[in-house]
Scaffold this motif. Sequence first.
Motif, PDB file in Angstrom:
ATOM      1  N   THR A 159      10.775 -35.472  -0.520  1.00 34.74           N
ATOM      2  CA  THR A 159       9.780 -35.027  -1.497  1.00 34.74           C
ATOM      3  C   THR A 159      10.148 -33.641  -2.016  1.00 34.74           C
ATOM      4  OG1 THR A 159       8.203 -36.077  -0.027  1.00 34.74           O
ATOM      5  CG2 THR A 159       7.309 -34.849  -1.887  1.00 34.74           C
ATOM      6  N   GLY A 160      10.549 -32.795  -1.078  1.00 31.79           N
ATOM      7  CA  GLY A 160      10.929 -31.434  -1.453  1.00 31.79           C
ATOM      8  C   GLY A 160      12.064 -31.434  -2.469  1.00 31.79           C
ATOM      9  N   ASN A 176      14.010 -33.223   3.554  1.00 33.31           N
ATOM     10  CA  ASN A 176      12.708 -33.401   2.918  1.00 33.31           C
ATOM     11  C   ASN A 176      12.918 -34.027   1.533  1.00 33.31           C
ATOM     12  OD1 ASN A 176      10.214 -33.190   1.709  1.00 33.31           O
ATOM     13  ND2 ASN A 176       9.821 -31.097   2.413  1.00 33.31           N
ATOM     14  N   VAL A 222      10.712 -32.706  -5.850  1.00 36.07           N
ATOM     15  CA  VAL A 222       9.885 -31.688  -6.499  1.00 36.07           C
ATOM     16  C   VAL A 222      10.763 -30.559  -7.053  1.00 36.07           C
ATOM     17  CG1 VAL A 222       8.160 -29.890  -6.044  1.00 36.07           C
ATOM     18  CG2 VAL A 222       7.828 -32.191  -5.139  1.00 36.07           C
TER      19      VAL A 222
HETATM   20  C1  LIG Z   1       8.474 -31.159   1.882  1.00 30.50           C
HETATM   21  O1  LIG Z   1       8.388 -30.678   0.540  1.00 30.50           O
HETATM   22  C2  LIG Z   1       7.077 -30.735   0.021  1.00 30.50           C
HETATM   23  C3  LIG Z   1       7.175 -30.344  -1.452  1.00 30.50           C
HETATM   24  O2  LIG Z   1       7.860 -29.136  -1.629  1.00 30.50           O
HETATM   25  C4  LIG Z   1       6.179 -29.808   0.815  1.00 30.50           C
HETATM   26  O3  LIG Z   1       4.870 -29.849   0.293  1.00 30.50           O
HETATM   27  C5  LIG Z   1       6.185 -30.254   2.273  1.00 30.50           C
HETATM   28  O4  LIG Z   1       5.446 -29.340   3.045  1.00 30.50           O
HETATM   29  C6  LIG Z   1       7.605 -30.331   2.796  1.00 30.50           C
HETATM   30  N1  LIG Z   1       7.590 -30.935   4.125  1.00 30.50           N
HETATM   31  C7  LIG Z   1       8.112 -30.343   5.179  1.00 30.50           C
HETATM   32  C8  LIG Z   1       8.040 -31.098   6.454  1.00 30.50           C
HETATM   33  O5  LIG Z   1       8.612 -29.226   5.126  1.00 30.50           O
END
Ligand SMILES: *[C@@H]1O[C@H](CO)[C@@H](O)[C@H](O)[C@H]1NC(C)=O
Length: 331
Positions: free
Chosen positions: A60-61, A58, A64
């Motif tokens: 984005t994760g 992830n 963040v």
């Molecule tokens: C990926 O990380 C983001 C930010 O923490 C989160 O909002 C999102 O749900 C995550 N996506 C998955 C597929 O887990």
Amino acid sequence: MKATRVYLLLHVLLSVGVLVHTFEPFTTTLVLGVGAALGRTIYNYLHESCDKKWIAFNATGLQVDLEAKLFGQHIASRIILKAVTGFMSNDNPKKPLVLSLHGWTGTGKNFVSQLIADNIYKEGMDSSFVHIFTSELHFPHLSQIDTYKSQLQQWIKGNVSNCAHSMFIFDEMDKMHPGLIDSIKPYLEYYEKVDGVSYRKAIFIFLSNAGGESIIQTTLDFWKAGRDREELELKHLETELSVSVFNNKRSGLWHTSLIDKNLVDFFVPFLPLEYRHVTQCVMAEMEAKGLQPDQNVAVQLARDVLYFPKTERVFSVKGCKTIASKLDFYT
Ligand SMILES: *[C@@H]1O[C@H](CO)[C@@H](O)[C@H](O)[C@H]1NC(C)=O
Ligand SMILES: *[C@@H]1O[C@H](CO)[C@@H](O)[C@H](O)[C@H]1NC(C)=O
């Protein structure tokens, strides 16, 4: 996590019930077959396996997490995000990802490894595909170096055979015997396969204090010159870092051909932490503990932490390392 699993289990059990019911007119064999298939499904729901359900990066994760949880490390943040994202989004990497994290104690090297694991493996650091080796714990006796070598090679081979997306973290790399590091070299290379196994999707992370002093010196020089810490760039640290790392007799890694052969993809410097970063760590730790973040507590705790050098008192001696345990005395 636990709740999700229970939910999934219930869901699967319900499906079994419905299916068994549906198949009642059929032979017992069929029902048993379906039962076995569902048994496997249940097993896969509950047991971590080497597939997309358990291993999914992830980006984005990670971004963040790095922004919100790692303090004072603008250079490391940037390199890590770029390196890991680039590697994980490449379906056909030419070599495993090898990161070497350098810096003083408590600056976030272990923590960053955890953030990477959290955003690749559903189980994070608890994943059975994440392996941590600490010299003093796993390879304590110099006399047994040959045993350690073959053991380590077998472990890496065995684990990567099980799952290509394995992650290996070597803590205290500077205390590791050079021969031991040499023994893992073939796995870091560009080879397509070693003894029939491809290591190209694995991640290796080396943690060490080597070069920590030169990073501190450069950061301190910046501070003394009244320059903004965020203006510090990798290029300011790179030369110093490689010189001190190369010339440091104690840091075994650097005398092997890891560097010569460019097997390390990224050298990542971790800067010493200042008072303001310590307060940020306290606030984050309070939040993580489910407490109401309290600026007064953060200031109080950060004031009681030791700083160096003696005259300037700019950097926290232990970074954010002891914050979690200290917090108990302040709340
Ligand atoms: C990926 O990380 C983001 C930010 O923490 C989160 O909002 C999102 O749900 C995550 N996506 C998955 C597929 O887990
Ligand atoms: C994987 O590595 C661990 C050490 O982290 C080791 O105990 C285990 O035996 C290895 N598994 C295989 C299949 O080699």
